[in-house]
Write a protein that holds these residues in place. Structure first.
Motif, short mmCIF file in Angstrom:
data_model
loop_
_atom_site.label_atom_id
_atom_site.label_comp_id
_atom_site.label_asym_id
_atom_site.label_seq_id
_atom_site.Cartn_x
_atom_site.Cartn_y
_atom_site.Cartn_z
N GLY A 1 -22.10 -53.77 -14.63
CA GLY A 1 -20.72 -54.36 -14.95
C GLY A 1 -19.70 -53.00 -15.00
N VAL A 2 -18.58 -53.37 -14.93
CA VAL A 2 -17.55 -52.26 -14.95
C VAL A 2 -16.35 -52.87 -15.94
CG1 VAL A 2 -15.95 -51.12 -13.65
CG2 VAL A 2 -18.16 -51.59 -12.49
N GLY A 3 -15.90 -51.75 -16.58
CA GLY A 3 -14.86 -52.11 -17.75
C GLY A 3 -13.52 -51.62 -16.91
N GLY A 4 -12.55 -52.24 -17.97
CA GLY A 4 -10.96 -51.95 -17.17
C GLY A 4 -10.80 -50.42 -17.65
N ILE A 5 -9.76 -49.99 -16.93
CA ILE A 5 -9.39 -48.47 -17.13
C ILE A 5 -8.57 -48.42 -18.42
CG2 ILE A 5 -7.73 -46.84 -16.41
CD1 ILE A 5 -8.28 -47.62 -13.46
N ASP A 6 -9.01 -47.76 -19.38
CA ASP A 6 -8.11 -47.57 -20.68
C ASP A 6 -7.37 -46.26 -20.34
OD1 ASP A 6 -7.35 -46.51 -23.35
OD2 ASP A 6 -9.36 -47.52 -24.24
N PRO A 7 -6.01 -46.51 -20.47
CA PRO A 7 -5.04 -45.44 -20.23
C PRO A 7 -5.24 -44.16 -21.02
CG PRO A 7 -3.84 -47.09 -21.08
CD PRO A 7 -5.28 -47.61 -21.18
N GLY A 8 -6.07 -44.32 -22.12
CA GLY A 8 -6.13 -43.19 -23.17
C GLY A 8 -5.05 -43.35 -24.37
N HIS A 9 -5.12 -42.57 -25.18
CA HIS A 9 -4.37 -42.71 -26.32
C HIS A 9 -3.38 -41.63 -26.72
CE1 HIS A 9 -7.01 -46.10 -26.83
NE2 HIS A 9 -7.85 -45.22 -26.64
N SER A 10 -2.14 -41.86 -27.16
CA SER A 10 -1.22 -40.61 -26.96
C SER A 10 -1.42 -39.62 -28.04
CB SER A 10 0.29 -41.03 -27.07
OG SER A 10 0.49 -41.91 -28.06
N VAL A 11 -1.82 -40.31 -29.31
CA VAL A 11 -2.03 -39.53 -30.72
C VAL A 11 -3.33 -39.38 -31.00
CG1 VAL A 11 0.50 -39.44 -31.10
CG2 VAL A 11 -1.08 -41.37 -32.01
N ALA A 12 -4.30 -40.34 -30.68
CA ALA A 12 -5.60 -40.51 -31.12
C ALA A 12 -6.81 -39.87 -30.26
CB ALA A 12 -6.00 -41.83 -31.41
N HIS A 13 -7.71 -39.29 -30.89
CA HIS A 13 -8.89 -39.14 -30.10
C HIS A 13 -9.91 -40.11 -30.27
CE1 HIS A 13 -8.94 -34.34 -30.71
NE2 HIS A 13 -8.03 -34.82 -30.27
N GLU A 14 -10.75 -40.46 -29.19
CA GLU A 14 -11.46 -41.74 -29.44
C GLU A 14 -13.20 -41.16 -29.08
OE1 GLU A 14 -12.03 -46.25 -27.43
OE2 GLU A 14 -10.61 -44.77 -26.44
N VAL A 15 -13.85 -41.62 -29.88
CA VAL A 15 -15.45 -41.32 -30.00
C VAL A 15 -16.16 -42.79 -29.35
CG1 VAL A 15 -17.49 -40.83 -31.20
CG2 VAL A 15 -15.31 -39.55 -31.66
N PHE A 16 -17.08 -42.58 -28.45
CA PHE A 16 -17.89 -43.65 -27.80
C PHE A 16 -19.28 -43.23 -28.49
CE2 PHE A 16 -14.63 -44.17 -24.69
CZ PHE A 16 -14.37 -45.45 -24.68
N TYR A 17 -19.88 -44.22 -28.72
CA TYR A 17 -21.32 -43.90 -29.34
C TYR A 17 -22.12 -44.81 -28.60
CZ TYR A 17 -25.69 -43.71 -31.62
OH TYR A 17 -27.18 -43.59 -31.82
N CYS A 18 -23.00 -44.58 -27.68
CA CYS A 18 -24.11 -45.56 -26.98
C CYS A 18 -25.07 -45.96 -27.73
CB CYS A 18 -24.62 -44.73 -25.44
SG CYS A 18 -25.42 -45.88 -24.45
N VAL A 19 -25.01 -47.19 -28.19
CA VAL A 19 -26.18 -47.83 -28.89
C VAL A 19 -27.32 -48.34 -28.12
CG1 VAL A 19 -26.62 -49.85 -30.56
CG2 VAL A 19 -24.36 -48.74 -30.46
N GLN A 20 -26.93 -48.58 -26.76
CA GLN A 20 -27.97 -49.21 -26.00
C GLN A 20 -27.46 -49.02 -24.58
OE1 GLN A 20 -29.95 -53.23 -26.74
NE2 GLN A 20 -28.92 -53.79 -24.84
N GLY A 21 -28.48 -48.64 -23.34
CA GLY A 21 -27.82 -48.80 -22.15
C GLY A 21 -27.73 -47.39 -21.51
N ASP A 22 -27.48 -47.40 -20.36
CA ASP A 22 -27.34 -46.32 -19.31
C ASP A 22 -25.92 -46.56 -18.68
OD1 ASP A 22 -27.82 -44.16 -17.84
OD2 ASP A 22 -29.34 -45.07 -16.24
N VAL A 23 -25.12 -45.52 -19.09
CA VAL A 23 -23.55 -45.82 -18.96
C VAL A 23 -22.67 -44.33 -18.41
CG1 VAL A 23 -21.27 -46.15 -20.26
CG2 VAL A 23 -23.27 -47.51 -20.79
N LEU A 24 -22.02 -44.76 -17.33
CA LEU A 24 -21.07 -43.78 -17.03
C LEU A 24 -19.44 -43.84 -17.37
CD1 LEU A 24 -22.35 -42.98 -13.26
CD2 LEU A 24 -22.85 -41.79 -15.23
N CYS A 25 -19.03 -42.91 -17.82
CA CYS A 25 -17.59 -42.86 -18.36
C CYS A 25 -16.81 -42.01 -17.56
CB CYS A 25 -17.41 -42.56 -19.72
SG CYS A 25 -15.76 -42.77 -20.45
#
Length: 110
Positions: free
Chosen positions: A41-65
């Motif tokens: 599966g492929v997700g949509g493009i998130d354009p990013g956040h103008s004033v926020a930092h975002e943290v991703f934590y991989c609980v399960q799987g094999d993902v490319l960002c």
């Protein structure tokens, strides 16, 4: 503010291409949610956040960002975390054979 518990079935839910997104909490200080991607599966493009930092934590799987500003694919597997600074777009790809599960948080807000 009071302590709050939110059940999985009581959250805001939406699709970004093949990515199922759930938002558990959104305050003026933080946003927290999770995403699931089926194998391949492929997700949509998130354009990013103008004033926020975002943290991703991989609980399960094999993902490319993919981050277009860096023209780089970052590889995440279970137990890995990734910090995306403000203004960086990102798109998730499940390259594994099982469902990918990631949590995400934005601060100070999304």
């Amino acid at each position: 503010m009071e302590i709050k518990v939110t059940a999985k079935n009581d959250v805001k839910i939406w699709m970004e291409d093949q990515e199922v997104c759930r938002e558990y909490f959104k305050t003026d200080k933080i946003t927290f949610g999770m995403s699931e991607l089926p194998p391949g599966g492929v997700g949509g493009i998130d354009p990013g956040h103008s004033v926020a930092h975002e943290v991703f934590y991989c609980v399960q799987g094999d993902v490319l960002c993919y981050v277009s500003q860096d023209d780089t694919y970052y590889h995440l597997t279970a137990g890995d975390a990734m910090l995306v600074t403000e203004g960086k777009d990102h798109k998730l790809f499940n390259i594994g054979e099982t469902k990918a599960i990631l949590t995400w948080s934005c601060a100070p807000h999304q």
